[in-house]
Design an enzyme around this catalytic site. Sequence first.
Site, short mmCIF file in Angstrom:
data_model
loop_
_atom_site.label_atom_id
_atom_site.label_comp_id
_atom_site.label_asym_id
_atom_site.label_seq_id
_atom_site.Cartn_x
_atom_site.Cartn_y
_atom_site.Cartn_z
N CYS A 81 -2.48 84.50 80.17
CA CYS A 81 -3.44 83.62 79.52
C CYS A 81 -4.74 84.38 79.33
CB CYS A 81 -3.63 82.38 80.40
SG CYS A 81 -5.17 81.54 80.22
N GLN A 320 -22.54 72.15 79.23
CA GLN A 320 -22.17 73.27 80.10
C GLN A 320 -20.88 72.94 80.85
OE1 GLN A 320 -23.47 76.21 80.29
NE2 GLN A 320 -25.52 76.04 79.43
N TYR A 349 -32.18 75.22 70.72
CA TYR A 349 -30.74 75.19 71.01
C TYR A 349 -30.51 74.23 72.17
CZ TYR A 349 -31.43 79.71 68.71
OH TYR A 349 -31.83 80.71 67.87
N ASP A 418 -31.83 78.80 74.41
CA ASP A 418 -30.51 78.86 75.04
C ASP A 418 -29.47 78.99 73.93
OD1 ASP A 418 -28.26 78.62 76.59
OD2 ASP A 418 -28.64 76.57 77.26
N CYS A 445 -25.90 83.39 77.31
CA CYS A 445 -24.51 83.49 77.75
C CYS A 445 -23.91 84.82 77.30
CB CYS A 445 -23.69 82.32 77.25
SG CYS A 445 -23.78 82.10 75.48
N1 SAH Z 1 -29.23 74.08 76.07
C1 SAH Z 1 -28.02 73.32 75.90
C2 SAH Z 1 -27.07 73.89 74.85
C3 SAH Z 1 -26.80 75.37 74.88
S1 SAH Z 1 -25.43 75.92 73.90
C4 SAH Z 1 -27.30 73.14 77.22
O1 SAH Z 1 -27.55 73.85 78.19
O2 SAH Z 1 -26.44 72.26 77.29
C5 SAH Z 1 -26.14 76.40 72.42
C6 SAH Z 1 -26.44 75.25 71.46
O3 SAH Z 1 -27.05 75.82 70.30
C7 SAH Z 1 -25.21 74.49 70.98
O4 SAH Z 1 -25.42 73.12 71.23
C8 SAH Z 1 -25.16 74.78 69.47
O5 SAH Z 1 -24.71 73.68 68.72
C9 SAH Z 1 -26.62 75.07 69.15
N2 SAH Z 1 -26.92 75.94 67.99
C10 SAH Z 1 -26.18 76.96 67.49
N3 SAH Z 1 -26.86 77.58 66.51
C11 SAH Z 1 -28.06 76.95 66.39
C12 SAH Z 1 -29.21 77.15 65.56
N4 SAH Z 1 -29.26 78.11 64.65
N5 SAH Z 1 -30.27 76.33 65.74
C13 SAH Z 1 -30.25 75.34 66.66
N6 SAH Z 1 -29.18 75.11 67.47
C14 SAH Z 1 -28.10 75.90 67.34
#
Ligand code: SAH
Length: 491
Positions: A81, A320, A349, A418, A445
């Site tokens: 996997c 997360q 984000y 993020d 990440c």
């Molecule tokens: N901070 C949040 C999400 C992190 S994941 C947490 O910890 O739960 C990254 C996020 O960025 C996702 O929800 C994705 O949909 C969003 N994303 C991706 N590209 C983006 C962009 N260009 N502008 C704003 N958000 C974006």
Amino acid sequence: MVKHKKNEEYSITITDIGTNGEGIGHLDDGYTLFINGAVPGDEVLAHIIKPQKNYGIARVQKIISPSPDRITPSCPVSDKCGGCQIASLSYDRQLTLKEKKVHELLLRVGGFSEDLIDSIFQPIVGFYDSPQVPVLNAPSCYFSQDLESGSPVSKTPVNFRNKAQYPVGTDADGNIIMGFYTAHSHRIIPCDNCLIGSPFDAEILDVIKEYMSRNRIPAYDETTCRGLIRHIMIRTGYFTGEIMVCLVINGAKLPEKDDLISALLALNINAKITSICTSSNTSDTNVIMGNSFEVLFGQGYLTDMIGDLKFKISPLSFFQVNPVQTNKLYSLALAASKLTGTETVWDLYCGIGTISLFLARSAREVYGVEIVEAAIHNAIENAALNDIPNAHFYVGKAEEVLPAHCKEHQKPDVIVVDPPRKGCDSICLDTILELSPSKVIYVSCDPATLARDLKYLCADSQYSLRSVTPVDMFPNSSHVETVVLITRKEK
Ligand code: SAH
């Protein structure tokens, strides 16, 4: 450099891991081999299968002497996997390798000096460790035994992932199979009791398999683009015991849905299925979920807790995946922000507003930005659900919303980003430099894009790197999360 040939065999010592968890070693002439299934510390006989000019791909012909850090993974499919690439390494060694990866990328890609990195680098926060900052109260977890930090039950964490997406297919004999893709392929390895996932998934998948057979509902076939059921997504609220089941279908409607609903609700498991839905995805794509979803039963969202905050999570929203580590991750971000209650914070984000709400209680105003509309709907609901009046949200791209709207409001004192693995857009970084907040907290990440973006942000000496803390959100995989604080230099 000598180019090596296919089928050549060499004895080689593994010194590192690659981005996908493959073992890396160097031949005497400097030629690098990437070897699937080998781990650091192993001496193996490597058989070259794909020679390139500067490096080659090889497989393990024989383990000559195993790494002292090798363990036998408890999962029967871990070698096939693609999910747990480093499951055969002890958990301690997994952690040191991840730390090393972040450290090295900050030097090599980020261009920071080793002295600086050494002086600000914090130890990785493993599954059983507490970070050196206060962690918000966690309510007691639904699956108690191995989830609390400091647990002596198992040295390698199990049952910690709150979400799994199982591809559905058909085997050579026509039987329906569900499991995971093997590494770099779309071949399904049947697996219904994933060790790192929720213990209830197996029974849920069984019920869906029986429903499909009973009603002659075919699995999707990627080569012909025919068949109905593509993926099963199961999300579990580890602090609420709620479960959401979402079937991704190649069509608009699921036949005999009442049969599926009653079979799922009749399951005798120690958790409750509070939501059953479908997401229609009729395109020939690797993207799993469709753009919308339909609720077949229940509330259409999952509820879970992080610390003492409650969140509604739509099937389309990011959340997360490691509930134990998420609390530590956000607590690190909160501690780095050193908020006093007077600050304006932008959380780029922001997903369903998790970090935004964590910070809002210590800030004056928080503005969250996120591209997925369903996630922003959740974020607004979540602010209300937790009685947090000072968090506001925008749907849109960070690189568009920040330059367009930020000027209307008070300048940000703190910006949190993020982003997904590809990192921040350069317009987003330019806007951050222009707005010049006193602190930027980068939650990442992917340490390679993190290092690239930090180099950009720190290039003109406006900002300095103050702390770097890796967090192990993904035990058994080669991925690593990192929280970084950079601060504006006072003139
Ligand atoms: N901070 C949040 C999400 C992190 S994941 C947490 O910890 O739960 C990254 C996020 O960025 C996702 O929800 C994705 O949909 C969003 N994303 C991706 N590209 C983006 C962009 N260009 N502008 C704003 N958000 C974006």
